[in-house]
Design a protein around this motif. Structure first.
Motif, short mmCIF file in Angstrom:
data_model
loop_
_atom_site.label_atom_id
_atom_site.label_comp_id
_atom_site.label_asym_id
_atom_site.label_seq_id
_atom_site.Cartn_x
_atom_site.Cartn_y
_atom_site.Cartn_z
N MET A 165 30.35 49.30 35.70
CA MET A 165 30.89 50.56 36.19
C MET A 165 29.73 51.50 36.48
O MET A 165 28.73 51.51 35.74
N ASP A 192 31.55 56.74 37.58
CA ASP A 192 32.85 56.34 37.05
C ASP A 192 32.91 56.55 35.54
O ASP A 192 33.93 57.00 35.00
N ARG A 224 45.21 55.69 32.14
CA ARG A 224 45.32 55.00 33.43
C ARG A 224 43.93 54.63 33.98
O ARG A 224 43.70 53.50 34.41
N LEU A 260 42.45 50.82 34.53
CA LEU A 260 41.97 50.35 35.84
C LEU A 260 40.51 49.90 35.75
O LEU A 260 40.12 48.86 36.30
N MET A 261 39.70 50.71 35.05
CA MET A 261 38.28 50.36 34.94
C MET A 261 38.08 49.10 34.11
O MET A 261 37.27 48.23 34.47
N ILE A 280 40.19 46.64 33.62
CA ILE A 280 40.67 45.46 34.36
C ILE A 280 39.58 45.01 35.34
O ILE A 280 39.23 43.83 35.41
N ALA A 281 39.03 45.97 36.09
CA ALA A 281 37.96 45.62 37.05
C ALA A 281 36.75 45.06 36.31
O ALA A 281 36.12 44.09 36.77
N GLN A 330 37.44 41.57 35.32
CA GLN A 330 37.41 40.65 36.47
C GLN A 330 35.99 40.23 36.79
O GLN A 330 35.73 39.07 37.13
N SER A 341 34.46 36.47 36.65
CA SER A 341 33.72 35.89 37.78
C SER A 341 32.39 35.31 37.32
O SER A 341 32.02 34.19 37.69
N GLN A 360 32.97 32.19 35.36
CA GLN A 360 33.35 31.09 36.26
C GLN A 360 32.13 30.54 36.98
O GLN A 360 31.99 29.32 37.16
N SER A 388 46.08 40.52 31.51
CA SER A 388 47.55 40.51 31.59
C SER A 388 48.15 41.62 30.74
O SER A 388 49.06 42.33 31.17
N LYS A 426 47.47 44.97 32.42
CA LYS A 426 48.32 45.18 33.60
C LYS A 426 49.71 45.63 33.17
O LYS A 426 50.32 46.50 33.80
N LEU A 475 49.52 49.21 32.19
CA LEU A 475 49.37 50.05 33.38
C LEU A 475 50.72 50.27 34.06
O LEU A 475 51.02 51.36 34.56
N ALA A 476 51.55 49.21 34.09
CA ALA A 476 52.86 49.31 34.73
C ALA A 476 53.87 49.97 33.80
O ALA A 476 54.97 50.33 34.23
N PRO A 505 55.89 48.18 39.88
CA PRO A 505 55.27 49.46 40.29
C PRO A 505 54.22 49.96 39.30
O PRO A 505 54.41 49.88 38.09
N VAL A 506 53.12 50.44 39.85
CA VAL A 506 52.03 51.00 39.06
C VAL A 506 51.69 52.37 39.64
O VAL A 506 51.58 52.52 40.86
N PHE A 528 39.02 56.67 39.82
CA PHE A 528 38.76 55.23 39.91
C PHE A 528 39.94 54.57 40.63
O PHE A 528 41.09 54.72 40.22
N ASP A 548 43.82 43.54 41.86
CA ASP A 548 43.76 42.79 40.60
C ASP A 548 44.43 43.54 39.44
O ASP A 548 44.61 42.97 38.37
N ALA A 566 33.97 36.30 42.16
CA ALA A 566 34.67 35.03 42.35
C ALA A 566 36.15 35.25 42.08
O ALA A 566 36.51 35.91 41.10
#
Lengths: 209, 495
Positions: free
Chosen positions: A138, A142, A156, A160-161, A163-164, A167, A171, A174, A201, A204, A207-208, B296-297, B358, B363, B459
Motif C-alpha cells: 500500500m 493510502d 470499509r 478494501l486495502m 483484500i488488495a 491478493q 500472487s 503463486q 473470503s 469480502k 465488506l458486503a 452488493p458492496v 481507496f 477482487d 497473478a
C-alpha cells in the motif's frame, strides 16, 4: 510509514541491527549458515539453499507482511466492528511467525533483508530489476488515509486495502510456487496462498455485511 | 484492435488468412474449429424469449462539440457515445449495420456471449465490412447486463466508435427511479494527434537509439502525445477526458429528486486510461460488474479498467453533485453532474474526497447467489503471461505478438483455468470474448467477469466453462497494447 526504515543498505552492520530489531535472532554474525539458524526450521533439518527467486520472495514478503501487521494494529485501535478486529487479529497472528521464519531463511542463506535495488519497498514499482519489482505494498498516501479514517469508513477502507494486500501476497506465493524447489519455501507459500484466500473470503463477506 | 498483422492478412487476402488458420489447425491438441454446425448447435441451445428485435446501426463521420470546439470524428449514428442498443435477455436481435466510414470496419459486441460467427473480429470470425458496405448481424443474446460495442479494427476504437448495449433482465426488480448510462473515454481525435499517429509515434520512439528494454517504463520526454508513461499512467497523455461525450465544463447532467435511487451503468470505453470513479457526497452500492450480479458492496470509489463495466445504485442527496472519473496516473478529469436541487456547480477541476478514497476493485466482490459457475476442478490449465516494453514498442502474450501467437486450446464442455501472470510494470485489463469467466476457482466466491484488471507483476486465476464453440480473442484492452501484439486466441478443438 515503513516499519523498517533502516533497510536501505545491505551491509552487515545494518543487517545485524535489523535482525535484532525483529527479535527473531540473537546472532551477531550474519554470515552464519545452517548450523544455528537451521535449528528453527522444520524438524530441525538444515535449511536447503535458496534460489534467486526464493530469496526475492522472502525479501519482498517480509516488508509485505510487516505492512499487514501494521494495518492489523491500526484495526485493533480504530475498527468499529468486532468482526473486523477479529480478522485483523487473526491476520497478525498468522503473519508474525511467518516474518520470523522468512527472516531466518535470509539469515541462513547469508542474504540481505531487502532487495539491493529496492530503496524502501514503497518505491518497488520503479525497480527495473525484473521479478518482484512491485511487491504490492500500500502506498504511503493510502496508509495515511487509513490512519485518519474512523468509524464504518475505517472498516470499509481497511477491508478494501487488506483484500488488495492479500491478493498481491497470493500472487507472489503463486509465482514462487512455479519455480521453487525448496521445501520450506514451498510449504510457506502454500500456507500463505490458502490461508490468505480464506481470509479474503471472510473479508469480502464483512465488506458486503 | 486488429493488429498490424491483421492488416497484413487483409492485404494478403484469403491466402494469408488460410495460412494462419492452417498453422493453428496443425496444433497437436486436435483440429481447430470454426465449425458452422457446432456454432449453430450452440445457438439453438440458447434459451430464447421468442422475441425478435430489428435494430439498425450506422458507422459514419459525426460532429462532436467539445465545449465549444467542434471536431469531426467517427461514431455510431449522430452522437458520441453512439446509438444505444437495447434488448432483453433471450431476444434474437437482427442488426442491419451500414458502414458509411471511408475505410473498412467491424463491430464487436463486448460482453455478449453470443455465437462466434457474429463476434466481429476480422480475419478470425468474420470479414470486415468494407467502406460503403453492410453487414447483417443475427444472434440470440443469452444474458442480461451492461455491455457495449466497438470496432475490433486497428485504432478505430480510440475515435468515437463506441456505444452502450444494454440487455435487460426480465426478472429485474427495478428498485430504482432512474437509470443513467455513464460512458468514460480518453479523447484525442480532432484536438490532438490521431490515434493512428500516436501509435506510429510510439512504435517509432520504441525503435530509436539505445534499444534498452525499459520493461514497460516510458521514462517520458518522448515528445507530443506520450504520457508520463509506464506504471499505470498508460502510454498516452490525452488532451481531454469525456463522460458521455462531454467535457467537464459542459457536462452531461442527470436531473432527479432528492431521495430518489439511481442505477448508474458505468462503462470504460477508453483506449489507454484506467479511471477511478466516485460521486461527490455519496456512497455507491455496487450491484453488478460486466453484466453479472454481485452481492452488493458499499464503496466511495471504484477503479475501472478499459472494457470493464460496473453498475451501482446511489440514493441521491439534495443539491448538485459531481460524478467524477479521475484518470489514473494522468493529469485531467472527466465529470458529469447530478442535480436534485439548488446549489452551485463545483469548479470543473473539483475532485471530491470520495475519489481519493481507496478504490474498490473486482477482487473485493462476490458473485451473487446463483451466478457462480458450477464448482469444478479445471480439465485444462492455460498460461497467459503478459509482458512488453516501450523500446521496442512491443507487447506480448506468452512471449509472442499476435502474428506469431500459439493459440490456447480447449475442447467443448471442458472447464478451463486461465493462469494470468503480469510480468510488466503496468496493469493490463485482460478481456476474453464469448465467455464470462469467474475470478478464482469455479464455484468459489469470485465475481463473474469478461474483463479483469491484472495489477503490475500480479497473478490472477480465472475459470471458465467451454460452452461456446469457436475462435475467441483473448487480449489486453489497452488498444495500443493490443495493436502492438498483446493478443492471442482461445480456440475450440475437437477432443
Amino acid at each position: 510509514m515503513r516499519a523498517r526504515p533502516l533497510a536501505l543498505a545491505a551491509t552487515t552492520i545494518t543487517l545485524t541491527m535489523l535482525l535484532a530489531a525483529c527479535g527473531s535472532s540473537t546472532q551477531t554474525n550474519t554470515q552464519t549458515t545452517s548450523s544455528s539458524a537451521g535449528a528453527t526450521t522444520t524438524a530441525g533439518a538444515a535449511l536447503a539453499p535458496g534460489s534467486a527467486s526464493d530469496i526475492a520472495f522472502a525479501q519482498m514478503m517480509i516488508p509485505h507482511h510487516d505492512q499487514a501487521v501494521e494495518m492489523a494494529d491500526l484495526a485493533e485501535k480504530f475498527a468499529s466492528s468486532a468482526k473486523v478486529k477479529a480478522i485483523a487479529a487473526q491476520i497478525k497472528a498468522a503473519q508474525t511467525p511467518e516474518i520470523e521464519r522468512m527472516t531466518t531463511w535470509l539469515t541462513t542463506w547469508g542474504q540481505p533483508m531487502t532487495m539491493p535495488s529496492s530503496s524502501d519497498g514503497s518505491m518497488g514499482g520503479m525497480d527495473m530489476g525484473g521479478m518482484g519489482a512491485d511487491s504490492g505494498l500500500m502506498s504511503d498516501t493510502d496508509m495515511k488515509t487509513l490512519t485518519q479514517a474512523r468509524g464504518p469508513a475505517f472498516d470499509r477502507t481497511w477491508l478494501l486495502m487488506m483484500i488488495a494486500h492479500h491478493q498481491s501476497a497470493i500472487s507472489m506465493a503463486q509465482q514462487v510456487l512455479a519455480t521453487t524447489t525448496n521445501p520450506d519455501v514451498k510449504n510457506l507459500a502454500t500456507t500463505i496462498q490458502a490461508g490468505q484466500a480464506t481470509e479474503v473470503s471472510t473479508m469480502k463477506q464483512l465488506l458486503a455485511g | 484492435m486488429t493488429p498490424v498483422v491483421s492488416r497484413r492478412q487483409i492485404l494478403l487476402g484469403l491466402a494469408g488468412i488460410g495460412a494462419l488458420s492452417g498453422l493453428s489447425a496443425c496444433g497437436r491438441n486436435g483440429e481447430s474449429l470454426l465449425d458452422p454446425a457446432a456454432i449453430a448447435s450452440a445457438e439453438s441451445a440458447r434459451p430464447t424469449s421468442g422475441r425478435i428485435r430489428d435494430l439498425t446501426l450506422r458507422a459514419r463521420p459525426v460532429q462532436l462539440d467539445l465545449g465549444g470546439t467542434v471536431v469531426t470524428t467517427w461514431g455510431y449514428g449522430d452522437t458520441v457515445p453512439g446509438t444505444l442498443l437495447r434488448a432483453t435477455a433471450g431476444d434474437r436481435v437482427r442488426i442491419a449495420f451500414t458502414n458509411d466510414l471511408p475505410e473498412e470496419t467491424s463491430v464487436h459486441w463486448h460482453g455478449l456471449a453470443i455465437r462466434n460467427d457474429m463476434d466481429g473480429v476480422p480475419g478470425v470470425t468474420t470479414t470486415p465490412t468494407p467502406a460503403g458496405g453492410t453487414t447483417a448481424f443475427d444472434f440470440t443474446i443469452p444474458h442480461a447486463g451492461t455491455h457495449w460495442f466497438h470496432p475490433h479494427h486497428g485504432m478505430q476504437l480510440d475515435r468515437g466508435l463506441y456505444a452502450p448495449f444494454i440487455v435487460d433482465d426480465p426478472a429485474e426488480p427495478g428498485a430504482y427511479d432512474h437509470e443513467w448510462v455513464v460512458v468514460l473515454d480518453d479523447w484525442t481525435d480532432g484536438v490532438g494527434k490521431s490515434p493512428e499517429n500516436i501509435f506510429n509515434d510510439l512504435v517509432a520512439a520504441g525503435s530509436g537509439t539505445g534499444g534498452m528494454n525499459m520493461g514497460g517504463m516510458d521514462m517520458g520526454g518522448q515528445g507530443g502525445g506520450m504520457g508520463m508513461g509506464g506504471m499505470d499512467g498508460g502510454d498516452v497523455a490525452y488532451p481531454l477526458y469525456l463522460i458521455n461525450g462531454r467535457v467537464p465544463r459542459d457536462p452531461d447532467v442527470l436531473t432527479a429528486k432528492p431521495g430518489q435511487k439511481v442505477r448508474i451503468r458505468i462503462i470504460n470505453s477508453a483506449a489507454d486510461t484506467i479511471f477511478t470513479v466516485a460521486v461527490g457526497g455519496h456512497d455507491l452500492s455496487v450491484t453488478h460488474t460486466d453484466g453479472y450480479a454481485v452481492t452488493p458492496v458499499t464503496t466511495s470509489s471504484i477503479r475501472i479498467g478499459m472494457g470493464e463495466r460496473y453498475d451501482v445504485v446511489a440514493t441521491l442527496g439534495d443539491g448538485v453533485f459531481p460524478f467524477v472519473a479521475s484518470p489514473l496516473g494522468k493529469a485531467g478529469i472527466a465529470r458529469a453532474l447530478i442535480r436534485t436541487g439548488a446549489g452551485s456547480v463545483p469548479a470543473a477541476s473539483y475532485l471530491p474526497p470520495e475519489v481519493t478514497a481507496f478504490p474498490l476493485t473486482a477482487d473485493a466482490l462476490s458473485a451473487a447467489p446463483g451466478t457462480a459457475l458450477a464448482k469444478r476442478d479445471p480439465d485444462t490449465v492455460m498460461q497467459l503471461a503478459l509482458s512488453g516494453s516501450m523500446q521496442p514498442y512491443v507487447w506480448t502474450i506468452n512471449g509472442r505478438t499476435y502474428d506469431q501467437t500459439v493459440p490456447l486450446t480447449i475442447s467443448p464442455g471442458q472447464s478451463g483455468r486461465l493462469r494470468i501472470t503480469n510480468m510488466s510494470m503496468m496493469s493490463h485489463p485482460v478481456h476474453l470474448h464469448g465467455h464470462t469467466f469467474q475470478l478464482g476457482p469455479a464455484g468459489g466466491s469470485g465475481a463473474r467477469k469478461d474483463t479483469v484488471l491484472v495489477p503490475p507483476m500480479g497473478a490472477i486465476n480465472v475459470d471458465l466453462l467451454a460452452d461456446n464453440p469457436g475462435k475467441w480473442m483473448v487480449h489486453c484492452h489497452n488498444a495500443y497494447h493490443a495493436e502492438a501484439g498483446m493478443m492471442t486466441r482461445l480456440d475450440y478443438v475437437t477432443a
